[in-house]
Scaffold this motif. Structure first.
Motif, PDB file in Angstrom:
ATOM      1  N   LYS A  71       1.149   5.516  -0.684  1.00  0.00           N
ATOM      2  CA  LYS A  71       0.468   6.801  -0.816  1.00  0.00           C
ATOM      3  C   LYS A  71       1.319   7.696  -1.696  1.00  0.00           C
ATOM      4  O   LYS A  71       2.437   8.034  -1.375  1.00  0.00           O
ATOM      5  CB  LYS A  71       0.275   7.443   0.568  1.00  0.00           C
ATOM      6  N   ASN A  79      -2.533   9.469  -5.078  1.00  0.00           N
ATOM      7  CA  ASN A  79      -3.631   8.627  -4.608  1.00  0.00           C
ATOM      8  C   ASN A  79      -3.015   7.438  -3.885  1.00  0.00           C
ATOM      9  O   ASN A  79      -1.806   7.299  -3.818  1.00  0.00           O
ATOM     10  CB  ASN A  79      -4.471   8.120  -5.789  1.00  0.00           C
ATOM     11  N   TRP A  80      -3.865   6.580  -3.383  1.00  0.00           N
ATOM     12  CA  TRP A  80      -3.395   5.341  -2.778  1.00  0.00           C
ATOM     13  C   TRP A  80      -3.282   4.286  -3.867  1.00  0.00           C
ATOM     14  O   TRP A  80      -4.194   4.113  -4.671  1.00  0.00           O
ATOM     15  CB  TRP A  80      -4.355   4.879  -1.692  1.00  0.00           C
ATOM     16  N   HIS A  81      -2.167   3.574  -3.872  1.00  0.00           N
ATOM     17  CA  HIS A  81      -1.940   2.467  -4.798  1.00  0.00           C
ATOM     18  C   HIS A  81      -1.792   1.217  -3.946  1.00  0.00           C
ATOM     19  O   HIS A  81      -0.898   1.148  -3.100  1.00  0.00           O
ATOM     20  CB  HIS A  81      -0.687   2.704  -5.633  1.00  0.00           C
ATOM     21  N   MET A  82      -2.674   0.251  -4.160  1.00  0.00           N
ATOM     22  CA  MET A  82      -2.709  -0.940  -3.325  1.00  0.00           C
ATOM     23  C   MET A  82      -2.599  -2.181  -4.201  1.00  0.00           C
ATOM     24  O   MET A  82      -3.261  -2.272  -5.234  1.00  0.00           O
ATOM     25  CB  MET A  82      -4.006  -0.960  -2.519  1.00  0.00           C
ATOM     26  N   SER A 124      -8.714   7.060  -1.115  1.00  0.00           N
ATOM     27  CA  SER A 124      -8.389   6.701   0.262  1.00  0.00           C
ATOM     28  C   SER A 124      -7.976   5.237   0.303  1.00  0.00           C
ATOM     29  O   SER A 124      -8.319   4.464  -0.591  1.00  0.00           O
ATOM     30  CB  SER A 124      -9.579   6.947   1.188  1.00  0.00           C
ATOM     31  N   ASP A 125      -7.237   4.877   1.320  1.00  0.00           N
ATOM     32  CA  ASP A 125      -6.744   3.506   1.391  1.00  0.00           C
ATOM     33  C   ASP A 125      -7.843   2.545   1.804  1.00  0.00           C
ATOM     34  O   ASP A 125      -8.784   2.913   2.497  1.00  0.00           O
ATOM     35  CB  ASP A 125      -5.549   3.405   2.334  1.00  0.00           C
ATOM     36  N   ARG A 157      -6.305   1.512  -7.313  1.00  0.00           N
ATOM     37  CA  ARG A 157      -5.952   2.907  -7.045  1.00  0.00           C
ATOM     38  C   ARG A 157      -7.212   3.600  -6.550  1.00  0.00           C
ATOM     39  O   ARG A 157      -8.292   3.444  -7.134  1.00  0.00           O
ATOM     40  CB  ARG A 157      -5.440   3.592  -8.307  1.00  0.00           C
ATOM     41  N   ILE A 206       0.862  -1.182   0.000  1.00  0.00           N
ATOM     42  CA  ILE A 206       0.000   0.000   0.000  1.00  0.00           C
ATOM     43  C   ILE A 206       0.894   1.226   0.000  1.00  0.00           C
ATOM     44  O   ILE A 206       1.716   1.404   0.899  1.00  0.00           O
ATOM     45  CB  ILE A 206      -0.948   0.004   1.215  1.00  0.00           C
ATOM     46  N   SER A 208      -8.540  -1.249   3.616  1.00  0.00           N
ATOM     47  CA  SER A 208      -7.888  -2.193   4.525  1.00  0.00           C
ATOM     48  C   SER A 208      -7.577  -3.476   3.767  1.00  0.00           C
ATOM     49  O   SER A 208      -8.112  -3.726   2.678  1.00  0.00           O
ATOM     50  CB  SER A 208      -8.796  -2.496   5.720  1.00  0.00           C
TER      51      SER A 208
END
Length: 151
Positions: free
Chosen positions: A108, A111-114, A129-130, A126, A106, A132
């Motif tokens: 930041k 944007n958030w890239h997970m 916000s993140d 993407r 994860i 879980s």
């Protein structure tokens, strides 16, 4: 006098033991329940593109890319599927080589890239916000179930 001593000891214990007696806020869950109650998401389709677009709305994410562990693109909601798949797989494989027990990546940036692996595939998400790890796994399971059903 007893109340003063009790109050002092409670305050002292909280500071020393770093106790946290706050209650987890549930207002954000109410927001999601309200959101899901107002909208319907029709994921009953044979088209992977339509399915992923519905999931984007349902999970409030900007992009979803599904790739193999070697970086080949399987499905995507954006026009950058190949580059996202290659970059995501390279990043995930690097993190795995350095931290073998890692379950997800994860990051930041703007944007958030997970990135999360599931059932031999990488799910690259993407969002603003993140999410879980549990949310990422749920999203991956939902997509994987669709891919297995449609093959």
């Amino acid at each position: 006098m007893f109340k003063v001593a009790k109050s002092f000891l409670n305050g002292f214990a909280r500071k020393v033991l770093d106790l946290d007696d706050t209650v987890k806020p549930t207002s954000h869950l109410d927001l999601f329940e309200d959101y899901l109650g107002k909208f319907s998401f029709n994921t009953n389709t044979n088209s992977i593109e339509i399915f992923l677009k519905e999931l984007k709305k349902k999970h409030l994410v900007d992009d979803i890319v599904v790739s193999s562990l070697n970086g080949s693109s399987i499905a995507s909601t954006n026009g950058h599927a190949i580059s996202s798949a290659v970059t995501g797989a390279a990043l995930y494989n690097y993190v795995q080589s350095e931290i073998p027990k890692s379950q997800s990546v994860i990051i930041k940036a703007d944007n958030w890239h997970m990135i999360i692996p599931y059932n031999g595939k990488l799910y690259i998400v993407r969002a603003s916000s993140d999410l879980s790890t549990i949310e990422l796994k749920a999203l991956a399971k939902e997509i994987d179930k669709f891919l297995v059903k449609s093959s």
